[in-house]
Write a protein that holds these residues in place. Structure first.
Motif, PDB file in Angstrom:
ATOM      1  N   ASP A 160      70.984 -61.067   4.762  1.00 50.44           N
ATOM      2  CA  ASP A 160      69.941 -62.315   4.622  1.00 50.44           C
ATOM      3  C   ASP A 160      70.552 -62.263   2.941  1.00 50.44           C
ATOM      4  N   ARG A 201      69.231 -64.194   0.827  1.00 51.06           N
ATOM      5  CA  ARG A 201      68.321 -64.798  -0.486  1.00 51.06           C
ATOM      6  C   ARG A 201      68.897 -65.229  -1.575  1.00 51.06           C
ATOM      7  N   ILE A 224      52.949 -59.186   3.428  1.00 53.32           N
ATOM      8  CA  ILE A 224      53.980 -58.458   3.645  1.00 53.32           C
ATOM      9  C   ILE A 224      53.894 -57.452   4.698  1.00 53.32           C
ATOM     10  N   ASP A 225      54.234 -57.602   6.055  1.00 57.41           N
ATOM     11  CA  ASP A 225      53.857 -56.713   7.179  1.00 57.41           C
ATOM     12  C   ASP A 225      54.941 -55.408   7.012  1.00 57.41           C
ATOM     13  N   HIS A 226      54.845 -54.475   8.015  1.00 56.01           N
ATOM     14  CA  HIS A 226      55.774 -53.409   8.036  1.00 56.01           C
ATOM     15  C   HIS A 226      57.100 -53.701   8.337  1.00 56.01           C
ATOM     16  N   ASN A 227      56.998 -54.725   9.337  1.00 57.66           N
ATOM     17  CA  ASN A 227      58.479 -55.029   9.938  1.00 57.66           C
ATOM     18  C   ASN A 227      59.369 -55.763   8.667  1.00 57.66           C
ATOM     19  N   THR A 228      58.717 -56.474   7.812  1.00 56.54           N
ATOM     20  CA  THR A 228      59.382 -57.099   6.649  1.00 56.54           C
ATOM     21  C   THR A 228      59.830 -55.848   5.687  1.00 56.54           C
ATOM     22  N   LYS A 281      60.883 -52.969   6.776  1.00 56.57           N
ATOM     23  CA  LYS A 281      61.730 -52.263   7.244  1.00 56.57           C
ATOM     24  C   LYS A 281      62.915 -53.036   7.247  1.00 56.57           C
ATOM     25  N   LYS A 282      62.810 -54.485   7.283  1.00 55.73           N
ATOM     26  CA  LYS A 282      63.998 -55.365   7.319  1.00 55.73           C
ATOM     27  C   LYS A 282      64.761 -55.262   5.982  1.00 55.73           C
ATOM     28  N   ILE A 283      63.696 -55.219   4.756  1.00 53.22           N
ATOM     29  CA  ILE A 283      64.247 -55.139   3.411  1.00 53.22           C
ATOM     30  C   ILE A 283      65.078 -54.018   3.233  1.00 53.22           C
ATOM     31  N   GLY A 303      55.038 -51.385   1.047  1.00 51.46           N
ATOM     32  CA  GLY A 303      54.728 -52.434   1.514  1.00 51.46           C
ATOM     33  C   GLY A 303      53.522 -53.099   0.648  1.00 51.46           C
ATOM     34  N   GLN A 322      53.226 -56.086  -1.744  1.00 59.85           N
ATOM     35  CA  GLN A 322      52.019 -57.016  -1.760  1.00 59.85           C
ATOM     36  C   GLN A 322      51.487 -57.415  -2.927  1.00 59.85           C
TER      37      GLN A 322
END
Lengths: 488, 95
Positions: free
Chosen positions: A281, A283, B3-7, B9-11, B28, B32
């Motif tokens: 991604d 960005r 911002i949730d935990h999945n976001t 982890k993705k970052i 997180g 936030q």
């Protein structure tokens, strides 16, 4: 509307068509980098051509290279494309060791060059227009070297920040041949414009190929992007392999996953590099260090006015002006240096066809043999021109000229010099040739009798004997004519 | 925006960083807070979205194509955690 495609592939249940688009990265031939004053030439010692901007040291600011802007505009004009008077630099974010800033400065929504096209020439003599989507400016990344240490990757930032033009085509390509023709034409245009040297071995031109397959006339299939294709031959191999792989999957009831694949030059295959879920991604966002790039109409016009004649136009002119065949014209424009050589050859009035033959057949044959290019030719256009003149004036026969040519190439001497030194003057005096013919006929009475009783093939024998007796100097046309008369 | 935990982890995956569950939690919260701050900034009223700075240049500065830099190998490599033969040296990134 269905287009005709002669490159369909026969599958188990019907014909398949390959649909391809290309992304070509072309390194701009500049002295320094796109946003820094470090040198941009190839092959320096590691990390010696790196400014603190390229190394992404905190606080360093990019300043754009005006020359690189001009090269992108010139290339755009050469591709019949619109030049955008406003374009924007964005940051494309990803993590890799050879990208110290963690982002590449590129152009995303507003590229410097918009849509255009180029025309490719195919083996069947037809040509086809391939649409160009865009051309944008961006930085190259550094170079990662993976094979020098078992557990380490070495990184050289000399290439980091060098200016690239990314040239994106529409999915208009339908065969490996068309892709090869596209790459060759694009490279030719850039070499004429001197915007990129097109050297694929040194990596100054690289391409990614988007490949999908479909039944003719059907909807576009899911595409895979093949990376790491660094020669035209590899492009053809990669396409052949990838198309076959996709067809096999589809014919066995599978589906194509959109993914990035890597071409393996050793095996001639492609393999998964990353799947769609792992697609980065990026960005993108506008680079806050760089204001929009604004061009003035006059600036673009000034560059347009300085554009030299490009290969397609030059080819047509050679055909029109000199009545050359399309084949000869194609060979002569294939490299700007060859075209220049030919035009120098014709700077004095000479037979264009004879001059083209001597260049294409003899000089190229010789250069091929000694492994040199036209730029390194031991025979200058002026020297070759002199030889062509001696043939035109009847001093040398074609065969004698070939001998003189070889001596010219090996010794660097002028044709006239060699002719007078070796006494090579062609015999065009009828009396002299008649005298030799009489000699030959008199010493071969049996052969003469055979010939006269119908053994026509012996004519060649007499030609050979007379030629030999004249030390190869008899004018062949005159010899033929006089011999026929003598034997009748 | 939250911002949730999945976001997180993705970052982390995109940045090639391995995070423990506790770190996912703490990063997180930090992210936030950053977003909250940006949202707060966006509340500021700026006419036409442009800062009224008369000294601001509106045209990209260009330089001529000259080699004015380079030959700084030592400086360039100064922060490298590891180097060899004037290369940066990093854990192998391909198999």
């Amino acid at each position: 509307m269905a287009e005709t495609n002669n490159n369909l592939i026969q599958g188990k249940n019907g014909l398949w068509e390959i649909v391809m688009g290309l992304e070509v990265h072309a390194q701009i031939s500049s002295q320094s980098k796109l946003f820094s004053g470090a040198a941009a030439d190839f092959g320096a010692e590691p990390n010696t051509q790196v400014s603190l901007v390229d190394a992404a040291m905190p606080g360093m600011l990019p300043v754009i290279n005006a020359f690189c802007i001009e090269q992108a505009i010139k290339t755009g004009l050469g591709l019949n494309a619109t030049i955008n008077l406003k374009s924007v630099f964005d940051r494309k974010n990803y993590f890799y060791p050879d990208l110290p800033a963690g982002y590449q400065i590129s152009q995303y929504l507003y590229p410097i060059v918009g849509s255009g096209y180029l025309t490719i020439d195919l083996a069947n003599g037809q040509s086809k227009k391939i649409r160009i989507t865009r051309l944008h400016l961006e930085q190259d990344a550094g170079k990662s070297i993976h094979d020098q240490h078992p557990h380490k990757t070495y990184v050289d930032l000399n290439r980091a920040g060098i200016a690239l033009m990314e040239i994106v085509s529409e999915p208009d390509l339908r065969s490996a041949e068309e892709v090869a023709a596209y790459l060759k034409k694009l490279r030719m245009i850039m070499r004429y414009l001197k915007t990129c040297d097109g050297n694929m071995e040194e990596g100054s031109m690289r391409c990614d190929i988007n490949v999908s397959v479909r039944h003719p006339g059907g909807n576009l299939g899911t595409r895979c992007e093949i990376k790491n294709v660094n020669s035209i031959r590899f492009a053809q191999q990669a396409i052949d392999y990838e198309a076959r792989r996709q067809i096999d999957i589809l014919e066995n009831g599978g589906t194509i996953e959109q993914e990035t694949r890597l071409f393996d030059a050793n095996k001639g295959t492609t393999r998964t590099m990353r799947s769609k879920e792992h697609a980065p991604d990026y960005r993108y966002f506008p680079d806050p260090d760089l204001l929009p790039l604004l061009l003035k109409k006059e600036e673009v016009q000034r560059l347009k006015d300085t554009l030299i004649e490009l290969p397609d136009a030059k080819k047509q002119r050679l055909i029109d002006q000199y009545a050359l065949s399309a084949y000869d014209a194609t060979v002569l424009v294939s490299e700007p240096e060859i075209a220049t050589y030919y035009e120098k050859l014709l700077s004095k009035k000479r037979d264009p066809k004879v001059a083209a033959n001597w260049l294409i057949v003899e000089l190229f044959g010789y250069l091929n043999k000694i492994g040199k290019t036209i730029v390194e030719s031991p025979i200058s256009p002026e020297q070759l021109g002199e030889l062509v003149d001696l043939i035109g004036a009847g001093v040398l026969s074609g065969k004698m000229a070939k001998d003189v040519f070889v001596e010219m190439a090996e010794t660097g001497q002028a044709a006239g010099q060699i002719v007078s030194k070796r006494g090579l003057q062609q015999v065009t005096n009828s009396k002299e040739i008649e005298r030799i013919i009489q000699q030959v006929l008199q010493s071969n009475p049996d052969k003469v009798a055979e010939y006269k009783s119908g053994k026509d093939k012996l004519f060649g024998f007499f030609v050979g004997q007379v030629m030999k007796a004249s030390d190869g100097k008899a004018n062949p046309a005159l010899l033929n004519e006089l011999l026929k008369k003598a034997l009748s | 925006m939250s911002i949730d935990h999945n976001t997180v982890k993705k970052i982390a995956t995109l940045a090639k960083i391995r995070l423990t569950p506790e770190e996912v939690q703490s990063y997180g919260q930090e992210l936030q807070q950053i977003l909250k701050w940006i949202e707060q900034l966006q509340e500021a009223k700026i006419p036409n979205g442009v800062l009224p700075d008369p000294s601001m240049k509106t045209e990209l500065q260009r330089r001529s194509d000259q080699v004015t830099d380079g030959g700084n190998t030592d400086k360039v490599l100064l922060n490298a955690p590891e180097k060899a033969y004037d290369f940066f040296c990093v854990p192998k990134v391909v198999e």
